[in-house]
Scaffold this active site. Structure first.
Site, PDB file in Angstrom:
ATOM      1  CG  ASP A 251      40.087  63.929  37.322  1.00 28.93           C
ATOM      2  OD1 ASP A 251      41.107  62.814  36.991  1.00 28.93           O
ATOM      3  OD2 ASP A 251      39.163  63.655  38.205  1.00 28.93           O
ATOM      4  CG  ASP A 300      45.450  56.561  32.186  1.00 26.28           C
ATOM      5  OD1 ASP A 300      45.221  55.490  32.279  1.00 26.28           O
ATOM      6  OD2 ASP A 300      46.316  57.420  33.275  1.00 26.28           O
ATOM      7  CB  CYS A 340      44.593  50.430  35.159  1.00 26.95           C
ATOM      8  SG  CYS A 340      43.272  51.232  36.006  1.00 26.95           S
TER       9      CYS A 340
END
Length: 396
Positions: A251, A300, A340
């Site tokens: 991340d 993701d 998303c």
């Protein structure tokens, strides 16, 4: 009662189930129709469409709460809606599970998001977001209904989002009523995860990928895994739980990586899993240059576009990470890739995968098209609720 009448031929979308009325769709106002007041919506010819709350500060000036003429917008309605939502979830989840209790328009309460977090101590906390003026107007009634139906130990409000500004209402964050430690620990797929109700993204944690994380656990046995845009490390921990030989969770946020390291320690997964602070775009390039290969990669990312105007730019971002991931997968490796953003719809998403595969010179099998779990239902006629795409691919 205050009423609005739509312009000619503007009712089809509403009849199909969409709950929003835009300001440019209204032909006639009957009554004062002040901001914050309930009103009825009719076709131009006078046919009843529904009842909502007016907001002249927003382009979405009415959000429909009920399509029944004899149903008022009041505390009793919210109690029924919350009870219906809870009854649906309890058919899929146990009391020890954490899940989204209310998904705004999809659960017929436009603008209200409520996540239910079951702490391992046995306490239950709700994280709530009042995103629109309509639910803000009935805030006290909604809180009362949540307490009556769910009986939580505590309620934390996360109405600290910019969309409230578009609705003409200020942001708000904090405990409603009694205060508790905002750091809770939940159990998901037999994995322990720390959730920060106060400072975590959105409502504190992304519950919508729970089932897809469990799928990754089933794929990961004996595999080297790269888990990107990891946030809390949940995909990586599921891979570890499933028997992965190595897991690298990445991340760009040092704060997120700190949380991942806490979760690694909490689950005693350190012998297999490590957290890395890096820009995923740069790291994928570095792994390609170094000849690094993986058996399973999870993509993701956050939404690359939050408007229809940015779809082309988002397409480039999604394509780049998917192309580079395909290049560093071993032959026959698995790619679990997600988006998303509801603006980047399924047609855009799966076409992007085809073009990424072509440019990567890889052959791709699409094994499954997935979305969120049943706690994130989509409302028929309201495409904005059908937002999460998760493709399970095998790459040759």
């Amino acid at each position: 009662m205050n009423r609005i009448f739509l312009k000619a031929k503007e009712e089809d979308r509403i009849r199909l189930g969409h709950p929003w009325i835009f300001d440019n769709e209204i032909g006639v106002f009957q009554g004062d129709c002040p901001t914050g007041e309930a009103l009825d919506v009719f076709t131009k010819s006078g046919q009843f469409l529904g009842r909502g709350v007016m907001n002249r500060n927003s382009k979405i000036c009415v959000r429909i709460f009920t399509r029944k003429k004899d149903e008022e917008i009041n505390g009793a309605l919210f109690t029924r809606r919350i009870q219906d939502a809870l009854d649906t979830r309890t058919r899929f989840y146990s009391p020890e599970d954490s899940y989204r209790l209310l998904f705004a328009e999809s659960d017929l309460i436009p603008g209200l998001v409520v996540d239910r977090f079951a702490d391992v101590s046995g306490k239950v906390f709700l994280s709530v977001q009042f995103l629109t003026l309509g639910v803000e107007t009935f805030r006290d009634e909604i809180i009362s209904a949540l307490r009556e139906v769910v009986k939580p130990d505590g309620i934390f409000e996360r109405s600290d989002v910019h969309v409230r500004g578009l609705e003409g209402i200020p942001e708000r964050k904090g405990w409603i009523g009694d205060s508790y430690d905002p750091l809770v620990t939940i159990r998901e797929n037999d994995i322990l995860l720390k959730v920060d109700l106060e400072n975590g993204q959105k409502t504190g944690y992304f519950l919508d990928q729970k089932d897809n994380r469990k799928l990754v656990a089933g794929l990961a046995r004996g595999m080297s895994v790269l888990d990107t845009f990891t946030h809390t490390g949940a995909f990586g921990l599921n891979a570890w739980k499933g028997g992965a030989t190595s897991v690298e969770s990445v991340d760009i946020s040092a704060e997120a990586v700190s949380t991942v390291n806490e979760n690694i320690l909490l689950n005693k997964a350190g012998s297999v899993m490590k957290a890395v602070t890096a820009d995923v775009f740069d790291l994928l390039k570095e792994h390609e240059r170094a000849g690094r290969k993986f058996d399973l990669i999870v993509l993701d990312p956050p939404a690359f576009t939050k408007s229809a105007k940015m779809i082309d730019k988002a397409y480039g971002g999604y394509k780049e990470i998917n192309l580079r991931a395909m290049k560093i997968l071993n032959r026959g490796g698995f790619l679990v890739t997600c988006s998303c953003s509801h603006f980047f719809n399924a047609d855009h998403f799966y076409r992007m995968i085809q073009n990424a595969a072509m440019d990567a010179h890889r052959t791709v099998q699409l094994l499954e098209k997935r979305g969120p779990g049943p706690d994130h239902p989509s409302l028929a006629g309201y495409p904005e609720s059908d937002y999460l795409k998760c493709g399970v691919l095998r790459v040759w």
